[in-house]
Design a protein around this motif. Structure first.
Motif, PDB file in Angstrom:
ATOM      1  N   ALA A   1       5.946   5.137  62.889  1.00  0.00           N
ATOM      2  CA  ALA A   1       7.351   5.488  62.649  1.00  0.00           C
ATOM      3  C   ALA A   1       7.959   4.562  61.603  1.00  0.00           C
ATOM      4  CB  ALA A   1       8.142   5.409  63.951  1.00  0.00           C
ATOM      5  N   ALA A   2       7.688   3.266  61.725  1.00  0.00           N
ATOM      6  CA  ALA A   2       8.216   2.302  60.758  1.00  0.00           C
ATOM      7  C   ALA A   2       7.625   2.536  59.373  1.00  0.00           C
ATOM      8  CB  ALA A   2       7.922   0.883  61.239  1.00  0.00           C
ATOM      9  N   THR A   3       6.343   2.872  59.317  1.00  0.00           N
ATOM     10  CA  THR A   3       5.694   3.138  58.033  1.00  0.00           C
ATOM     11  C   THR A   3       6.307   4.367  57.358  1.00  0.00           C
ATOM     12  OG1 THR A   3       3.612   2.133  58.727  1.00  0.00           O
ATOM     13  CG2 THR A   3       3.512   3.687  56.896  1.00  0.00           C
ATOM     14  N   ALA A   4       6.467   5.455  58.114  1.00  0.00           N
ATOM     15  CA  ALA A   4       7.050   6.672  57.556  1.00  0.00           C
ATOM     16  C   ALA A   4       8.476   6.432  57.084  1.00  0.00           C
ATOM     17  CB  ALA A   4       7.010   7.785  58.594  1.00  0.00           C
ATOM     18  N   LEU A   5       9.229   5.663  57.851  1.00  0.00           N
ATOM     19  CA  LEU A   5      10.590   5.329  57.442  1.00  0.00           C
ATOM     20  C   LEU A   5      10.576   4.511  56.157  1.00  0.00           C
ATOM     21  CD1 LEU A   5      13.647   5.181  57.927  1.00  0.00           C
ATOM     22  CD2 LEU A   5      13.214   3.202  59.417  1.00  0.00           C
ATOM     23  N   GLY A   6       9.689   3.521  56.088  1.00  0.00           N
ATOM     24  CA  GLY A   6       9.591   2.698  54.883  1.00  0.00           C
ATOM     25  C   GLY A   6       9.249   3.515  53.656  1.00  0.00           C
ATOM     26  N   GLU A   7       8.361   4.484  53.818  1.00  0.00           N
ATOM     27  CA  GLU A   7       7.994   5.351  52.688  1.00  0.00           C
ATOM     28  C   GLU A   7       9.194   6.174  52.239  1.00  0.00           C
ATOM     29  OE1 GLU A   7       4.735   7.507  54.310  1.00  0.00           O
ATOM     30  OE2 GLU A   7       3.263   5.909  53.896  1.00  0.00           O
ATOM     31  N   ALA A   8       9.992   6.648  53.183  1.00  0.00           N
ATOM     32  CA  ALA A   8      11.190   7.414  52.830  1.00  0.00           C
ATOM     33  C   ALA A   8      12.212   6.540  52.107  1.00  0.00           C
ATOM     34  CB  ALA A   8      11.807   8.032  54.086  1.00  0.00           C
ATOM     35  N   LEU A   9      12.343   5.294  52.539  1.00  0.00           N
ATOM     36  CA  LEU A   9      13.270   4.376  51.875  1.00  0.00           C
ATOM     37  C   LEU A   9      12.834   4.129  50.431  1.00  0.00           C
ATOM     38  CD1 LEU A   9      13.873   1.715  54.687  1.00  0.00           C
ATOM     39  CD2 LEU A   9      15.394   3.580  54.012  1.00  0.00           C
ATOM     40  N   GLU A  10      11.539   3.949  50.236  1.00  0.00           N
ATOM     41  CA  GLU A  10      11.030   3.708  48.889  1.00  0.00           C
ATOM     42  C   GLU A  10      11.219   4.933  47.989  1.00  0.00           C
ATOM     43  OE1 GLU A  10       9.788   1.022  47.382  1.00  0.00           O
ATOM     44  OE2 GLU A  10      10.223  -0.180  49.157  1.00  0.00           O
ATOM     45  N   ALA A  11      10.960   6.107  48.535  1.00  0.00           N
ATOM     46  CA  ALA A  11      11.024   7.328  47.734  1.00  0.00           C
ATOM     47  C   ALA A  11      12.452   7.741  47.402  1.00  0.00           C
ATOM     48  CB  ALA A  11      10.317   8.463  48.468  1.00  0.00           C
ATOM     49  N   LEU A  12      13.369   7.547  48.356  1.00  0.00           N
ATOM     50  CA  LEU A  12      14.719   8.086  48.204  1.00  0.00           C
ATOM     51  C   LEU A  12      15.762   7.056  47.797  1.00  0.00           C
ATOM     52  CD1 LEU A  12      14.675  10.336  51.403  1.00  0.00           C
ATOM     53  CD2 LEU A  12      14.421  11.096  49.036  1.00  0.00           C
ATOM     54  N   GLU A  13      15.504   5.775  48.102  1.00  0.00           N
ATOM     55  CA  GLU A  13      16.453   4.699  47.821  1.00  0.00           C
ATOM     56  C   GLU A  13      17.869   5.054  48.292  1.00  0.00           C
ATOM     57  OE1 GLU A  13      16.128   3.694  43.675  1.00  0.00           O
ATOM     58  OE2 GLU A  13      14.208   2.685  43.976  1.00  0.00           O
ATOM     59  N   PRO A  14      18.025   5.368  49.575  1.00  0.00           N
ATOM     60  CA  PRO A  14      19.336   5.789  50.074  1.00  0.00           C
ATOM     61  C   PRO A  14      20.330   4.637  50.142  1.00  0.00           C
ATOM     62  CG  PRO A  14      17.816   5.516  51.892  1.00  0.00           C
ATOM     63  CD  PRO A  14      17.004   5.344  50.639  1.00  0.00           C
ATOM     64  N   GLU A  15      21.592   4.975  50.021  1.00  0.00           N
ATOM     65  CA  GLU A  15      22.652   3.977  50.204  1.00  0.00           C
ATOM     66  C   GLU A  15      23.100   3.912  51.656  1.00  0.00           C
ATOM     67  OE1 GLU A  15      26.830   6.018  49.212  1.00  0.00           O
ATOM     68  OE2 GLU A  15      25.410   6.155  47.552  1.00  0.00           O
ATOM     69  N   LEU A  16      22.776   4.982  52.419  1.00  0.00           N
ATOM     70  CA  LEU A  16      23.174   5.060  53.817  1.00  0.00           C
ATOM     71  C   LEU A  16      22.054   5.727  54.603  1.00  0.00           C
ATOM     72  CD1 LEU A  16      25.567   4.616  55.840  1.00  0.00           C
ATOM     73  CD2 LEU A  16      26.195   6.998  55.386  1.00  0.00           C
TER      74      LEU A  16
END
Length: 213
Positions: free
Chosen positions: A48-63
């Motif tokens: 779960a943490a890995t998938a979340l980290g990949e999403a953060l890297e790909a999308l660079e969300p502000e929120l």
């Protein structure tokens, strides 16, 4: 960019309202002109943490608003704090059952949400949806993900995030059971309200929303 996450089904359930609520909230917020993505996370420690980290890297969300199911709760829970502890009462979807393990080795004992949880509490309540500020996200995959999120955001200046727990949806409650539930539509609106409130408030309100136990 706004990132919403929910979880796959776990514990023998056929669905998970956290993911359904995240998807519906995405639709609501996109209809308001916001850039929003939703990602389904595995209910597995580490993954779960890995998938979340990949999403953060790909999308660079502000929120980022992560959503999880807390069966047995009767309202939307705006989580205040994530702790550096995995202590699973049941196995995850891969059969893992860590006991007294760190989420992040040598990480801080805890992280506070950077969402305006008290302002969101007022806004969700005003929308007619039962809500609370919760002082514990548990020690299962939800807390694991919440902690991993806040640990990742600590190195991303300007990005904010937190975690919201939702109850069972009515279809998960067996006939004759007294377990509380909430329509997914209400959960989704609550998540949307949390996002709107977070965009409107860079700091939180000061009001009593604690607990005595």
């Amino acid at each position: 960019m706004i990132l919403l996450t929910g979880f796959e089904p776990f514990g023998g359930q056929s669905g998970n309202p956290s993911w359904e609520a995240a998807v519906r909230a995405r639709t609501i917020l996109r209809g308001e002109g916001l850039a929003v993505e939703a990602v389904e996370l595995p209910c597995v420690f580490g993954e779960a943490a890995t998938a979340l980290g990949e999403a953060l890297e790909a999308l660079e969300p502000e929120l980022v608003v992560c959503v999880g199911q807390a069966g047995g709760r009767d309202r939307v829970s705006l989580e205040r704090i994530a702790i550096n502890c995995d202590d699973a009462p049941i196995p995850d979807n891969a059969g893992n059952q860590p006991v007294d393990c760190d989420v992040v080795t040598d990480g801080p004992a805890a992280y506070f949400s950077s969402l305006p949880v008290k302002a969101a509490l007022g806004a969700v309540t005003m929308a007619g949806i039962p809500a609370e500020v919760s002082q514990t996200a548990g020690t299962y995959v939800c807390n694991h993900t919440f902690y991993a999120l806040m640990h990742a955001l600590a190195s991303r200046p300007g990005a904010r995030g937190g975690f919201v727990h939702v109850p069972y949806d009515p279809g998960q409650v067996p006939a004759g059971s007294a377990a509380p539930s909430m329509p997914v539509a209400s959960m989704a609106e609550a998540v949307a309200v949390v996002v709107r409130t977070s965009l409107a408030h860079s700091t939180d309100l000061r009001l009593a929303a604690g607990s005595t136990h």
